[in-house]
Scaffold this motif. Structure first.
Motif, short mmCIF file in Angstrom:
data_model
loop_
_atom_site.label_atom_id
_atom_site.label_comp_id
_atom_site.label_asym_id
_atom_site.label_seq_id
_atom_site.Cartn_x
_atom_site.Cartn_y
_atom_site.Cartn_z
N ILE A 27 0.85 -1.18 0.00
CA ILE A 27 0.00 0.00 0.00
C ILE A 27 0.88 1.23 0.00
CG2 ILE A 27 -0.18 0.24 2.51
CD1 ILE A 27 -3.23 0.70 2.08
N ARG A 28 0.37 2.34 -0.51
CA ARG A 28 1.14 3.57 -0.49
C ARG A 28 0.23 4.74 -0.14
NH1 ARG A 28 2.73 5.64 -6.53
NH2 ARG A 28 0.78 6.72 -6.95
N GLN A 29 0.84 5.79 0.39
CA GLN A 29 0.10 6.96 0.87
C GLN A 29 0.80 8.23 0.36
OE1 GLN A 29 -2.69 7.17 3.17
NE2 GLN A 29 -2.62 9.35 2.71
N GLU A 30 0.02 9.12 -0.21
CA GLU A 30 0.56 10.41 -0.62
C GLU A 30 0.45 11.36 0.56
OE1 GLU A 30 -2.09 9.40 -4.30
OE2 GLU A 30 -1.25 11.41 -4.52
N TYR A 68 0.32 14.50 0.93
CA TYR A 68 -0.57 15.66 0.88
C TYR A 68 -2.05 15.27 0.92
CZ TYR A 68 -0.87 14.53 -4.11
OH TYR A 68 -1.05 13.90 -5.30
N LYS A 69 -2.33 13.98 0.90
CA LYS A 69 -3.71 13.50 0.99
C LYS A 69 -4.04 13.14 2.43
CE LYS A 69 -4.77 11.80 -3.62
NZ LYS A 69 -5.26 10.66 -4.41
N GLN A 70 -5.10 13.69 2.96
CA GLN A 70 -5.47 13.40 4.35
C GLN A 70 -6.17 12.07 4.48
OE1 GLN A 70 -7.47 16.57 6.30
NE2 GLN A 70 -5.74 17.98 6.13
N GLN A 71 -6.83 11.63 3.40
CA GLN A 71 -7.57 10.37 3.47
C GLN A 71 -6.60 9.20 3.54
OE1 GLN A 71 -10.28 9.81 0.24
NE2 GLN A 71 -11.27 8.05 1.18
N ASN A 72 -6.86 8.31 4.48
CA ASN A 72 -6.01 7.14 4.61
C ASN A 72 -6.22 6.16 3.46
OD1 ASN A 72 -4.79 7.86 7.08
ND2 ASN A 72 -6.58 7.14 8.22
N ALA A 73 -5.12 5.60 2.96
CA ALA A 73 -5.19 4.66 1.85
C ALA A 73 -5.71 3.30 2.33
CB ALA A 73 -3.82 4.49 1.21
N THR A 74 -6.44 2.62 1.46
CA THR A 74 -6.89 1.26 1.76
C THR A 74 -6.72 0.40 0.51
OG1 THR A 74 -9.17 1.73 1.11
CG2 THR A 74 -8.61 2.05 3.42
N GLU A 75 -6.39 -0.86 0.72
CA GLU A 75 -6.27 -1.84 -0.35
C GLU A 75 -6.80 -3.16 0.18
OE1 GLU A 75 -5.31 -1.89 -3.52
OE2 GLU A 75 -4.64 0.21 -3.68
N ASN A 76 -8.07 -3.41 -0.07
CA ASN A 76 -8.70 -4.64 0.39
C ASN A 76 -8.56 -4.78 1.92
OD1 ASN A 76 -9.39 -5.41 -2.33
ND2 ASN A 76 -7.24 -5.96 -2.61
N ARG A 77 -7.85 -5.79 2.38
CA ARG A 77 -7.74 -6.02 3.83
C ARG A 77 -6.68 -5.13 4.49
NH1 ARG A 77 -5.47 -10.28 5.12
NH2 ARG A 77 -4.56 -10.90 3.13
N PHE A 78 -5.96 -4.36 3.69
CA PHE A 78 -4.87 -3.53 4.21
C PHE A 78 -5.29 -2.06 4.23
CE2 PHE A 78 -1.66 -6.84 4.14
CZ PHE A 78 -2.14 -7.73 3.19
N SER A 79 -5.02 -1.41 5.32
CA SER A 79 -5.30 0.02 5.43
C SER A 79 -4.21 0.66 6.28
CB SER A 79 -6.68 0.27 6.04
OG SER A 79 -6.73 -0.26 7.35
N VAL A 80 -4.09 1.98 6.13
CA VAL A 80 -3.09 2.70 6.91
C VAL A 80 -3.77 3.74 7.78
CG1 VAL A 80 -1.28 2.35 5.19
CG2 VAL A 80 -2.66 4.46 5.14
#
Lengths: 116, 117
Positions: free
Chosen positions: B49-52, B54-66
């Motif tokens: 998973i990756r996170q930008e 400058y984006k406040q929204q947390n990244a999610t990828e199926n069962r994985f989230s940050v």
């Protein structure tokens, strides 16, 4: 599509020898980076190449050198091997210009180098 | 210079349970990305998973989230419904400028996750 490939998979050398590791990026990827992963540690950046030019270098001695070929494949050379050079050497490729901050790097399986 | 710290060398979780892996980082850059990579025993490093930044929204990828806490410089990974195939080393990484127009990944030391049947 084939992913990043590296050769050889394993290598055993003795101190003082020289070694060449090879990497073929994903088709269409123009940027290749090399990382050293010592056992129990995270990978450490060695080099990045884009369009056959060195674009970044980590804190490694001059014994480490690399080059990139017109087909974007790359070689990592290490001279005068030391015991401490024993590690997994990872190659990663990315598609964009010099691998921008948002570019994902895709890793190969690595070459395990053992120096005796 | 960037630094990434993973304070949990090893963790274990029961199959189907949820686990959170911690990561803190330090950077002086405004434009950066954060990544979690997985390295199974077969050793191929895979992007999870990756996170930008400058984006406040947390990244999610199926069962994985940050859980990305920019002010605290914290970037934790949550794995839900853990599966046996999640057993691997997990590396947190940040991507910053390394000169001549290129960007390099800086990795933490990793967390070894074991999923127990």
């Amino acid at each position: 599509d084939a992913g990043v490939t590296q050769s050889p998979t394993h290598l055993i050398k003795t101190r003082g020898q020289q070694v060449t590791l090879r990497c073929s990026p994903i088709s269409g990827h123009k940027s290749v980076s090399w990382y050293q992963q010592v056992l129990g540690q995270g990978p450490q950046f060695i080099f990045q190449y884009y369009e056959k030019e060195e674009r970044g270098r980590g804190n490694f001695p001059d014994r480490f050198s690399a080059r990139q070929f017109p087909n974007y494949s790359s070689e990592l050379n290490v001279n005068a091997l030391l015991l401490g050079d024993s590690a997994l050497y990872l190659c990663a490729s990315s598609s964009g210009l010099a691998g921008g901050p948002g570019e994902t790097q895709y890793f190969g399986p690595g070459t395990r180098l053992l120096v005796l | 210079a960037q630094t990434v710290t993973q304070s949990q060398p090893e963790m274990s979780v029961q199959e189907a349970e949820t686990v959170t892996l911690s990561c803190t980082y330090d950077t002086s850059e405004n434009n950066y990305y954060l990544f979690w990579y997985k390295q199974p025993p077969s050793r191929q490093m895979i992007l999870v998973i990756r996170q930008e930044a400058y984006k406040q929204q947390n990244a999610t990828e199926n069962r994985f989230s940050v859980n990305f806490q920019k002010a605290a410089k914290s970037f934790s990974l949550k794995i839900s419904d853990s599966q046996l195939g999640d057993t691997a080393m997990y590396f947190c990484a940040s991507k910053g400028y390394s000169g001549a127009g290129s960007y390099q990944l800086t990795f933490g030391k990793g967390t070894k996750l074991s999923v127990i049947p």
